[in-house]
Scaffold this motif. Structure first.
Motif, short mmCIF file in Angstrom:
data_model
loop_
_atom_site.label_atom_id
_atom_site.label_comp_id
_atom_site.label_asym_id
_atom_site.label_seq_id
_atom_site.Cartn_x
_atom_site.Cartn_y
_atom_site.Cartn_z
N GLU A 76 3.05 -0.92 -1.99
CA GLU A 76 1.75 -0.56 -3.17
C GLU A 76 1.10 0.77 -2.38
O GLU A 76 0.92 1.82 -3.06
N ASN A 77 0.86 0.99 -1.25
CA ASN A 77 0.09 2.00 -0.47
C ASN A 77 1.05 3.07 -0.79
O ASN A 77 0.75 4.50 -0.78
N VAL A 78 2.26 2.90 -0.48
CA VAL A 78 3.30 4.08 -0.32
C VAL A 78 3.56 4.66 -1.79
O VAL A 78 3.50 5.80 -1.85
N ARG A 79 3.53 3.60 -2.67
CA ARG A 79 3.70 4.28 -4.13
C ARG A 79 2.39 4.94 -4.38
O ARG A 79 2.55 6.17 -5.18
N ARG A 80 0.97 4.45 -4.25
CA ARG A 80 -0.12 5.26 -4.26
C ARG A 80 -0.09 6.49 -3.65
O ARG A 80 -0.36 7.66 -4.29
N THR A 81 0.36 6.54 -2.53
CA THR A 81 0.54 7.82 -1.72
C THR A 81 1.42 8.95 -2.32
O THR A 81 1.23 10.13 -2.47
N GLN A 82 2.50 8.38 -2.62
CA GLN A 82 3.58 9.36 -3.41
C GLN A 82 2.98 9.79 -4.71
O GLN A 82 3.46 11.05 -5.13
N ALA A 83 2.31 9.01 -5.48
CA ALA A 83 1.99 9.54 -6.85
C ALA A 83 1.04 10.85 -6.63
O ALA A 83 1.06 11.59 -7.32
N ALA A 84 0.07 10.51 -5.47
CA ALA A 84 -0.96 11.70 -5.33
C ALA A 84 -0.23 12.96 -4.60
O ALA A 84 -0.50 14.05 -5.18
N ARG A 85 0.81 12.52 -3.83
CA ARG A 85 1.47 13.73 -3.42
C ARG A 85 2.39 14.51 -4.57
O ARG A 85 2.42 15.71 -4.42
N ALA A 86 2.63 13.63 -5.43
CA ALA A 86 3.71 14.48 -6.53
C ALA A 86 2.66 15.46 -7.28
O ALA A 86 3.02 16.64 -7.85
#
Length: 320
Positions: A76-86
């Motif tokens: 979940e944390n990786v998903r949130r981080t990658q969404a912000a990165r995108a």
């Protein structure tokens, strides 16, 4: 530029061949935005507190770190981080979103001096290396040298993209604006040693080399509250006295680099002119007066190379 001396085995006139040291798994998903404590903003909630000795229920240090990594690298944390990165990648004009770094080890790997880079008596001295063991994982490490250019756009870009990096600083170019690098440190960037005046170290006596390294240790501790444990010799040049002096000044390791990034090209150390797991990437704090581009231009280019090759950028200090 990667110098000839840095390519060649010290004390020989030969180019080293194919030795590809599996590299450094530095993988914190962020140098992130500032939390006010110097910790990356995307650290797992409570991770710092869990690591404090003497706290009720605290286990061994590696158990505490493992618990923090479980939260930080949760799906979940990786998903949130990658969404912000995108979102940030589009805003900053990156060709694609940076890949998530693999979870770093709870216990740092053993690191030794690269073959051909040894000095007499080096077994007891800080290791000098271009990569760190990462068990074949596709992670590399970004490092920036000296501190000449102080571009505020770089601070914003790296924070929003959550790309970790390490700054190896020389006092002669940072002493007109220590505050810039304090802002960098507050965003989670580790400040490390690159000497006071960036001299050719083998041309100095032992005592002169010690003054260059220990003097910078003192100034960095005074300005940033922490004494560095990593040292990069200027130009990648060193001798046994360099590493003896570094050890005397409290240095634990001396990373150099496997490739160097510019706004418009890469330079490679290895015979195959390619990237390998754990490679350390060097770049510099430079601007248009010295480069064909800006610091953000350099980041756009190096991240395209790294991402196109299927690599993520990790945090060096998680592994060394």
């Amino acid at each position: 530029m990667i110098t000839q001396a840095a390519y060649r085995a010290p004390g020989t006139g030969r180019w080293r061949g194919r030795t590809v040291l599996v590299a450094l798994l530095v993988a914190a998903l962020g140098s992130g935005c500032a939390t006010g404590s110097g910790e990356p903003a995307n650290s797992a909630p409570g991770a710092s507190a869990a690591g404090k000795p003497g706290q009720a229920g605290a286990g061994a240090p590696h158990e505490q770190k493992a618990a923090g990594l479980d939260a930080l690298y949760s799906p979940e944390n990786v998903r949130r981080t990658q969404a912000a990165r995108a979102v940030a990648a589009k805003r900053w004009g990156l060709a694609s979103t940076p890949l998530p770094a693999p979870r770093p080890p709870a216990v740092k790997p053993a690191i030794s001096t690269r073959e051909g880079f040894e000095v007499e008596g080096g077994d007891e001295l800080p290791p000098l290396f271009t990569t760190v063991p990462v068990d074949g994982k596709k992670v590399v490490f970004l490092t920036m040298d000296d501190g000449s250019e102080k571009d505020p756009e770089l601070l914003r870009m790296m924070s929003e993209l959550k790309i970790p990096y390490t700054a190896f600083l020389s006092d002669y170019v940072i002493n007109n604006n220590y505050g810039y690098f304090k802002q960098m440190q507050d965003r989670g960037v580790a400040i490390q040693n690159h000497t006071l005046n960036h001299p050719y170290m083998p041309g100095l006596s032992y005592e002169e080399q010690k003054r260059e390294i220990c003097g910078q240790q003192d100034l960095l501790e005074k300005n940033y509250g922490k004494r560095p444990t990593l040292f990069r010799p200027p130009y990648g040049n060193y001798n046994a006295d360099t590493l003896r002096a570094a050890k005397e000044c409290g240095i634990k390791a001396a990373p150099i680099w496997a490739s160097e990034a510019y706004p418009d090209h890469m330079e490679w150390r290895e015979w195959d002119r390619d990237m390998h797991p754990g490679d350390i990437i060097l770049t510099h704090f430079r601007g248009r007066d010295e480069w064909k581009g800006t610091m953000p231009d350099m980041i756009r280019h190096v991240m395209k190379v790294v991402t196109d090759k299927g690599y993520a950028v990790g945090r060096l200090e998680d592994y060394v």
